[in-house]
Design a protein around this motif. Structure first.
Motif, PDB file in Angstrom:
ATOM      1  N   THR A 173      -5.173   8.391   0.993  1.00  0.00           N
ATOM      2  CA  THR A 173      -4.036   7.549   0.619  1.00  0.00           C
ATOM      3  C   THR A 173      -3.809   7.689  -0.880  1.00  0.00           C
ATOM      4  O   THR A 173      -4.719   8.069  -1.630  1.00  0.00           O
ATOM      5  CB  THR A 173      -4.291   6.071   0.956  1.00  0.00           C
ATOM      6  OG1 THR A 173      -5.387   5.591   0.163  1.00  0.00           O
ATOM      7  CG2 THR A 173      -4.619   5.895   2.436  1.00  0.00           C
ATOM      8  N   CYS A 174      -2.605   7.353  -1.323  1.00  0.00           N
ATOM      9  CA  CYS A 174      -2.272   7.514  -2.740  1.00  0.00           C
ATOM     10  C   CYS A 174      -3.142   6.631  -3.622  1.00  0.00           C
ATOM     11  O   CYS A 174      -3.367   6.948  -4.795  1.00  0.00           O
ATOM     12  CB  CYS A 174      -0.798   7.201  -2.964  1.00  0.00           C
ATOM     13  SG  CYS A 174       0.319   8.446  -2.252  1.00  0.00           S
ATOM     14  N   ALA A 175      -3.632   5.514  -3.090  1.00  0.00           N
ATOM     15  CA  ALA A 175      -4.457   4.590  -3.869  1.00  0.00           C
ATOM     16  C   ALA A 175      -5.943   4.807  -3.634  1.00  0.00           C
ATOM     17  O   ALA A 175      -6.765   3.973  -4.026  1.00  0.00           O
ATOM     18  CB  ALA A 175      -4.081   3.149  -3.530  1.00  0.00           C
ATOM     19  N   GLY A 176      -6.312   5.930  -3.034  1.00  0.00           N
ATOM     20  CA  GLY A 176      -7.715   6.191  -2.725  1.00  0.00           C
ATOM     21  C   GLY A 176      -8.579   6.310  -3.964  1.00  0.00           C
ATOM     22  O   GLY A 176      -8.102   6.604  -5.066  1.00  0.00           O
ATOM     23  N   GLY A 177      -9.876   6.095  -3.802  1.00  0.00           N
ATOM     24  CA  GLY A 177     -10.822   6.115  -4.911  1.00  0.00           C
ATOM     25  C   GLY A 177     -10.866   7.444  -5.640  1.00  0.00           C
ATOM     26  O   GLY A 177     -10.580   8.506  -5.081  1.00  0.00           O
ATOM     27  N   ALA A 178     -11.238   7.391  -6.926  1.00  0.00           N
ATOM     28  CA  ALA A 178     -11.218   8.562  -7.801  1.00  0.00           C
ATOM     29  C   ALA A 178     -12.484   9.399  -7.671  1.00  0.00           C
ATOM     30  O   ALA A 178     -13.563   8.882  -7.346  1.00  0.00           O
ATOM     31  CB  ALA A 178     -11.051   8.110  -9.245  1.00  0.00           C
ATOM     32  N   PRO A 179     -12.376  10.701  -7.951  1.00  0.00           N
ATOM     33  CA  PRO A 179     -13.587  11.520  -8.101  1.00  0.00           C
ATOM     34  C   PRO A 179     -14.384  11.035  -9.321  1.00  0.00           C
ATOM     35  O   PRO A 179     -13.885  10.247 -10.125  1.00  0.00           O
ATOM     36  CB  PRO A 179     -13.020  12.932  -8.332  1.00  0.00           C
ATOM     37  CG  PRO A 179     -11.606  12.883  -7.823  1.00  0.00           C
ATOM     38  CD  PRO A 179     -11.142  11.491  -8.068  1.00  0.00           C
TER      39      PRO A 179
END
Length: 265
Positions: free
Chosen positions: A162-168
């Motif tokens: 999703t566009c709001a998914g967690g960052a690397p």
């Protein structure tokens, strides 16, 4: 004897100082020209490197979006119409958000799409095979500075990006992918700061469905990509490129449905 002495007496102090002054002027001019040439050459090399980095990213994005919607079982749609039970490809939908962080500026786009990959079940979106994919620009903390990074998301078993998914994780290199969200780094934040990733969907052509015709959306997506070379001496080497991508797979649904993110099993 006196004539010989007058001829061999050498330069006077005034003549020597004038000669030194002229020499210093010439040397200064040569040094200034040399430094100017080196600076211009360095800026050219940096500009070329930045342009190449942006072009590589743009080529990858363009290839991905052209492939979006590909369905290995496409022949079942050849004669589809509203009169013979329209069959809709599960790969057809593409979600586009040109302002992913909602700050009112369309410079951090996000797009979620899908395409069939070799093997597996043709015509079925299989998340475990990474068939739902996504691209976005996010601003991350890297080496104590906020840097724009292009990121790529890929589905996995039980996971849809999703566009709001967690960052690397950017505390190491290469950046560690976030397995919980499916997002990984695409651009190298140590080299380039992506300042703009815009997605323009004004090139869509929408045909509403009727009793005798199939609804259809023909999609052309405009892409803008700007970046700044972080390793430049003053950080001001900035370039931008743009492109328009014709999505090869048309969406045979109502336009509102075409704009949704694809789902899978």
């Amino acid at each position: 004897m006196s004539t010989y002495q007058r001829q061999s007496r050498g330069f006077s102090l005034v003549e020597l100082m004038i000669s030194l002054a002229i020499g210093l002027i010439v040397v200064s001019a040569v040094l200034a020209f040399t430094l100017s040439s080196l600076t211009a050459n360095s800026e050219y090399v940096q500009s070329t490197r930045l342009s190449q980095e942006l072009r590589n990213s743009m080529d990858f994005i363009s290839r991905e979006l052209r492939r979006a919607g590909y369905d290995e079982n496409m022949n079942r749609y050849t004669a589809a119409s509203t009169l013979n039970a329209l069959v809709i490809s599960p790969f057809a939908r593409i979600f586009v958000d040109d302002d992913a962080d909602g700050d009112g500026t369309a410079n951090d786009g996000c797009v979620i799409y899908a395409y069939d990959r070799t093997g597996g079940t043709s015509g079925t979106v299989e998340r475990a095979r990474g068939e739902i994919r996504a691209l976005r620009l996010a601003f991350r903390e890297v080496d104590g500075q906020t840097v724009g990074v292009l990121e790529i998301g890929e589905s996995a078993s039980g996971l849809t990006p999703t566009c709001a998914g967690g960052a690397p994780t950017y505390t190491n290199y290469p950046a560690t992918c976030n397995t919980a969200s499916g997002w990984c780094a695409l651009s190298d934040p140590r080299v380039i700061n992506i300042t703009n990733f815009s997605l323009d969907t004004s090139g869509y052509i929408v045909q509403a469905g009727t009793a005798t015709s199939t609804p259809m959306t023909i999609r052309e997506i405009g892409i803008g990509l700007d970046g700044q070379l972080r390793q430049s001496a003053d950080g001001t080497v900035t370039r931008g490129i743009s492109s328009r991508v014709r999505v090869r797979a048309d969406c045979l649904e109502a336009s509102a449905n075409c704009a949704l993110a694809p789902t899978g099993t």
